[in-house]
Write a protein that holds these residues in place. Structure first.
Motif, PDB file in Angstrom:
ATOM      1  N   ASP A   1     135.064  69.206  46.392  1.00 42.57           N
ATOM      2  CA  ASP A   1     135.100  70.050  47.589  1.00 42.57           C
ATOM      3  C   ASP A   1     136.023  69.477  48.655  1.00 42.57           C
ATOM      4  O   ASP A   1     136.754  70.205  49.326  1.00 42.57           O
ATOM      5  CB  ASP A   1     133.688  70.249  48.163  1.00 42.57           C
ATOM      6  CG  ASP A   1     132.842  71.183  47.299  1.00 42.57           C
ATOM      7  OD1 ASP A   1     133.420  71.837  46.396  1.00 42.57           O
ATOM      8  OD2 ASP A   1     131.623  71.272  47.509  1.00 42.57           O
TER       9      ASP A   1
ATOM     10  N   GLN B   1     139.548  70.213  47.562  1.00 48.58           N
ATOM     11  CA  GLN B   1     139.834  71.642  47.709  1.00 48.58           C
ATOM     12  C   GLN B   1     140.086  71.993  49.185  1.00 48.58           C
ATOM     13  O   GLN B   1     141.037  72.689  49.517  1.00 48.58           O
ATOM     14  CB  GLN B   1     138.671  72.486  47.168  1.00 48.58           C
ATOM     15  CG  GLN B   1     138.509  72.439  45.659  1.00 48.58           C
ATOM     16  CD  GLN B   1     139.621  73.150  44.909  1.00 48.58           C
ATOM     17  OE1 GLN B   1     140.583  72.529  44.472  1.00 48.58           O
ATOM     18  NE2 GLN B   1     139.509  74.460  44.771  1.00 48.58           N
TER      19      GLN B   1
ATOM     20  N   LYS C   1     141.957  75.269  49.633  1.00 46.70           N
ATOM     21  CA  LYS C   1     141.469  76.076  48.501  1.00 46.70           C
ATOM     22  C   LYS C   1     139.954  76.239  48.584  1.00 46.70           C
ATOM     23  O   LYS C   1     139.287  75.477  49.283  1.00 46.70           O
ATOM     24  CB  LYS C   1     141.846  75.387  47.182  1.00 46.70           C
ATOM     25  CG  LYS C   1     143.338  75.380  46.909  1.00 46.70           C
ATOM     26  CD  LYS C   1     143.606  74.755  45.573  1.00 46.70           C
ATOM     27  CE  LYS C   1     145.081  74.847  45.214  1.00 46.70           C
ATOM     28  NZ  LYS C   1     145.359  74.208  43.938  1.00 46.70           N
TER      29      LYS C   1
ATOM     30  N   THR D   1     135.962  75.980  47.987  1.00 47.70           N
ATOM     31  CA  THR D   1     135.065  74.930  47.503  1.00 47.70           C
ATOM     32  C   THR D   1     134.339  75.432  46.259  1.00 47.70           C
ATOM     33  O   THR D   1     134.430  76.603  45.913  1.00 47.70           O
ATOM     34  CB  THR D   1     134.018  74.565  48.575  1.00 47.70           C
ATOM     35  OG1 THR D   1     133.222  75.734  48.830  1.00 47.70           O
ATOM     36  CG2 THR D   1     134.658  74.095  49.865  1.00 47.70           C
TER      37      THR D   1
END
Length: 199
Positions: free
Chosen positions: A161, A164, A169, A171
């Motif tokens: 996460d 990301q 991006k 999670t």
């Protein structure tokens, strides 16, 4: 953001450019951390701060204040604290401790987040000090394969996460919701999902 990635996203860089960018960022981070009046390390539940003290300093010569979200270290003979500020996150002050060992003050801060099962890496100890890149943290003293499956899953999810988020991006939780929406769309082709929002 460095010049290297000002016009390019990290993902768009070649492997060599990524390695060069990482090395530059690591060197900058290390220089910033080395300039602090203390050193620090962390694991999932504890932040350890080590502060060099003048030779011969004893416990009675020093004031250490560990509040829920505050840390202060000051020699009683000085007007200026060695360090003082707001902690990145709450600690359990009753379970936090400090000792002096061979001219070094060792402070163990118990992360409150670890006790409420929302493990979190700290980017810095005090909020006014430079941050480290938490997406690059690999737990050392608790290597992933040594952890029980539940903790390992939690650490891997947290690391994923963090990466990301750093790249803008979704999670893992957001990806799950998107996946469920896709399945639902396939099961109900007659419905219009053009305005569907994932919250």
């Amino acid at each position: 953001m460095s010049e290297l990635t000002a016009n390019k996203l990290y993902d768009d860089l070649t492997k060599e450019e990524q390695a060069e960018h990482d090395a530059t960022e690591r060197a900058r981070e290390q220089a910033e951390q080395a300039a602090l009046p203390y050193q620090w390390t962390q694991d999932l539940s504890t932040v350890t701060v080590t502060v060099p003290l003048p030779k011969g300093t004893k416990g009675k010569d020093i004031n250490v204040v560990m509040g829920k979200k505050k840390l202060k270290v000051q020699l009683k003979t000085s007007n200026e604290p060695i360090l003082e500020g707001e902690l990145f996150n709450d600690i359990i002050s009753d379970e936090s401790s400090w000792t002096i060992d061979d001219g070094t003050l060792n402070i163990e801060l118990e992360k409150l987040s670890a006790h409420i099962q929302s493990h979190q890496w700290w980017p810095h100890v005090l909020t006014h000090h430079p941050k480290i890149d938490t997406t690059k943290i690999v737990p050392e003293n608790s290597k992933l394969e040594d952890l029980d499956s539940e903790t390992r899953g939690m650490v891997e999810k947290m690391m994923f996460d963090n990466r990301q988020k750093a790249m803008g991006k979704p999670t893992s939780d957001e990806l799950k919701k998107l996946e469920m929406l896709e399945k639902f769309k396939k099961a109900h082709p007659e419905m219009d999902f053009s305005n569907a929002k994932i919250s």
